[in-house]
Structure formats: C-alpha cells, structure tokens
Design a protein around this motif. Structure first.
Motif, PDB file in Angstrom:
ATOM      1  N   GLU A  74       0.439  -1.437  -0.117  1.00 24.91           N
ATOM      2  CA  GLU A  74       0.353   0.347  -0.180  1.00 24.91           C
ATOM      3  C   GLU A  74       0.565   1.356  -0.101  1.00 24.91           C
ATOM      4  OE1 GLU A  74      -4.010  -0.257  -0.648  1.00 24.91           O
ATOM      5  OE2 GLU A  74      -3.461  -2.634   0.205  1.00 24.91           O
ATOM      6  N   ILE A  75       2.086   1.414   0.818  1.00 23.62           N
ATOM      7  CA  ILE A  75       2.333   2.598   0.770  1.00 23.62           C
ATOM      8  C   ILE A  75       3.394   2.737  -0.149  1.00 23.62           C
ATOM      9  CG2 ILE A  75       4.671   3.447   1.858  1.00 23.62           C
ATOM     10  CD1 ILE A  75       3.745   2.656   4.626  1.00 23.62           C
ATOM     11  N   LYS A  76       3.064   3.954  -1.041  1.00 27.02           N
ATOM     12  CA  LYS A  76       3.964   4.486  -2.329  1.00 27.02           C
ATOM     13  C   LYS A  76       5.363   5.381  -1.932  1.00 27.02           C
ATOM     14  CE  LYS A  76       0.631   2.854  -4.327  1.00 27.02           C
ATOM     15  NZ  LYS A  76      -0.231   1.928  -4.099  1.00 27.02           N
ATOM     16  N   ASP A  77       5.644   5.556  -1.404  1.00 28.24           N
ATOM     17  CA  ASP A  77       6.572   6.347  -0.827  1.00 28.24           C
ATOM     18  C   ASP A  77       7.757   5.658  -1.148  1.00 28.24           C
ATOM     19  OD1 ASP A  77       8.826   7.722   0.315  1.00 28.24           O
ATOM     20  OD2 ASP A  77       7.793   8.552   2.710  1.00 28.24           O
ATOM     21  N   PRO A  78       9.020   6.554  -1.754  1.00 32.88           N
ATOM     22  CA  PRO A  78       9.946   6.239  -2.475  1.00 32.88           C
ATOM     23  C   PRO A  78      10.348   5.213  -2.133  1.00 32.88           C
ATOM     24  CG  PRO A  78       9.449   8.026  -3.532  1.00 32.88           C
ATOM     25  CD  PRO A  78       8.309   7.846  -2.283  1.00 32.88           C
ATOM     26  N   ARG A  79      11.416   6.711  -0.413  1.00 33.46           N
ATOM     27  CA  ARG A  79      12.264   5.966   0.539  1.00 33.46           C
ATOM     28  C   ARG A  79      11.391   4.848   1.229  1.00 33.46           C
ATOM     29  NH1 ARG A  79      10.685  11.329   4.644  1.00 33.46           N
ATOM     30  NH2 ARG A  79       8.646  10.749   3.623  1.00 33.46           N
ATOM     31  N   VAL A  80      10.290   4.349   0.819  1.00 33.48           N
ATOM     32  CA  VAL A  80       9.753   2.773   1.851  1.00 33.48           C
ATOM     33  C   VAL A  80       9.777   1.844   0.993  1.00 33.48           C
ATOM     34  CG1 VAL A  80       8.411   1.733   2.925  1.00 33.48           C
ATOM     35  CG2 VAL A  80       9.041   4.344   3.443  1.00 33.48           C
ATOM     36  N   LYS A  81       9.303   1.832  -0.888  1.00 36.53           N
ATOM     37  CA  LYS A  81       9.422   1.458  -1.441  1.00 36.53           C
ATOM     38  C   LYS A  81      10.114   0.610  -2.174  1.00 36.53           C
ATOM     39  CE  LYS A  81       6.027  -0.318  -4.504  1.00 36.53           C
ATOM     40  NZ  LYS A  81       4.937  -1.342  -3.358  1.00 36.53           N
ATOM     41  N   ASP A  82      11.118   1.468  -2.371  1.00 35.02           N
ATOM     42  CA  ASP A  82      12.702   1.182  -3.008  1.00 35.02           C
ATOM     43  C   ASP A  82      13.431   0.136  -2.056  1.00 35.02           C
ATOM     44  OD1 ASP A  82      11.839   2.492  -4.967  1.00 35.02           O
ATOM     45  OD2 ASP A  82      13.097   4.719  -4.616  1.00 35.02           O
ATOM     46  N   VAL A  83      13.182   0.042  -0.747  1.00 34.55           N
ATOM     47  CA  VAL A  83      13.986  -1.108   0.307  1.00 34.55           C
ATOM     48  C   VAL A  83      13.271  -1.992   0.241  1.00 34.55           C
ATOM     49  CG1 VAL A  83      15.853   1.182   0.600  1.00 34.55           C
ATOM     50  CG2 VAL A  83      13.768   0.092   2.274  1.00 34.55           C
ATOM     51  N   MET A  84      13.764  -3.319   1.009  1.00 30.54           N
ATOM     52  CA  MET A  84      12.634  -4.504   1.068  1.00 30.54           C
ATOM     53  C   MET A  84      12.946  -4.224   2.516  1.00 30.54           C
ATOM     54  SD  MET A  84      13.772  -8.283   0.544  1.00 30.54           S
ATOM     55  CE  MET A  84      13.494  -9.387   1.799  1.00 30.54           C
ATOM     56  N   ILE A  85      11.535  -4.210   3.148  1.00 30.71           N
ATOM     57  CA  ILE A  85      11.336  -4.314   4.544  1.00 30.71           C
ATOM     58  C   ILE A  85      10.729  -5.272   5.353  1.00 30.71           C
ATOM     59  CG2 ILE A  85      10.398  -2.738   6.787  1.00 30.71           C
ATOM     60  CD1 ILE A  85      10.552  -0.286   4.683  1.00 30.71           C
TER      61      ILE A  85
END
Length: 121
Positions: A26-37
């Motif tokens: 659901e999260i579209k923020d690139p700071r979150v989307k571009d890394v594996m969490i």
C-alpha cells in the motif's frame, strides 16, 4: 490480560502480518518502496493503545534511516489501514524500531565461516 497470554500473542501475530502487507503493497513513498523492509516482530501493549514494530531494512545505514523516516511520515495512513483490516477495540499508536538482529546474524555467520575455512586449510 497478561503480557504473554494467548490472546496477546495472537494480536501481535495478526498486527505483524497486516503491517507487513500494508508496507509491502500500500505505501507509495519511494523511501519505503525502494528498499526491502520486513517486520520482524510486534509488541502490542495489553490495553491495545501502543505498538512497537521492529523492522529490518535491507540496505545501507542511510537507506535504513530514510526508510524509518518514511514509515514515520506514513504512520497515520498505516494506522487507518490497520484499523480497517484488524478488528480491535483500539488501533494502537505505532512506534518504528530498527532491528539489526538479521544483519548481526549474517555478520556472525560470515565470521564463523571464515574461522572454519581457516581450520580446514
């Protein structure tokens, strides 16, 4: 309700599962989307008001800080999604905590492999 009761354990597992799904899809923020969490564990208080979410972030230290910042800025959206998905009396306030245990385990495994390789030679 005791801290380690079956009910609290189930709530922790359900919140962990849903947080992982929300972060992944659901999260579209690139700071979150571009890394594996990955959400490694969740501790919800017995009154269901607060939640500590331990997250492991694959990447360097700067990416980890940016990802935590992104998660903190999206906490309102995440809480709303969590409230819609999990039927709880209260939707807990989420505190994000960086979990370094996976990285530490990989580092220790490499050190052990180096030592055992030297012993075989």
């Amino acid at each position: 309700m005791r801290k380690n009761s079956i009910k609290n354990t189930r709530i922790n597992a359900e919140v962990q599962r849903e947080l992982s799904e929300i972060i992944r899809t659901e999260i579209k923020d690139p700071r979150v989307k571009d890394v594996m969490i990955s959400v490694t564990s969740v501790e919800v208080t017995t009154d269901l008001k607060y939640c500590k979410a331990y997250v492991s972030i694959l990447g360097d230290e700067e990416q980890a800080k940016e990802a935590i910042t992104g998660l903190k800025s999206a906490v309102g959206f995440i809480r709303r999604e969590l409230a819609a998905r999990v039927n709880l009396r209260n939707t807990p306030e989420i505190t994000w905590i960086s979990d370094q245990s996976i990285e530490y385990g990989v580092h220790m495994s490499r050190l052990i492999d180096e030592v055992t390789k030297d012993l075989k030679d």
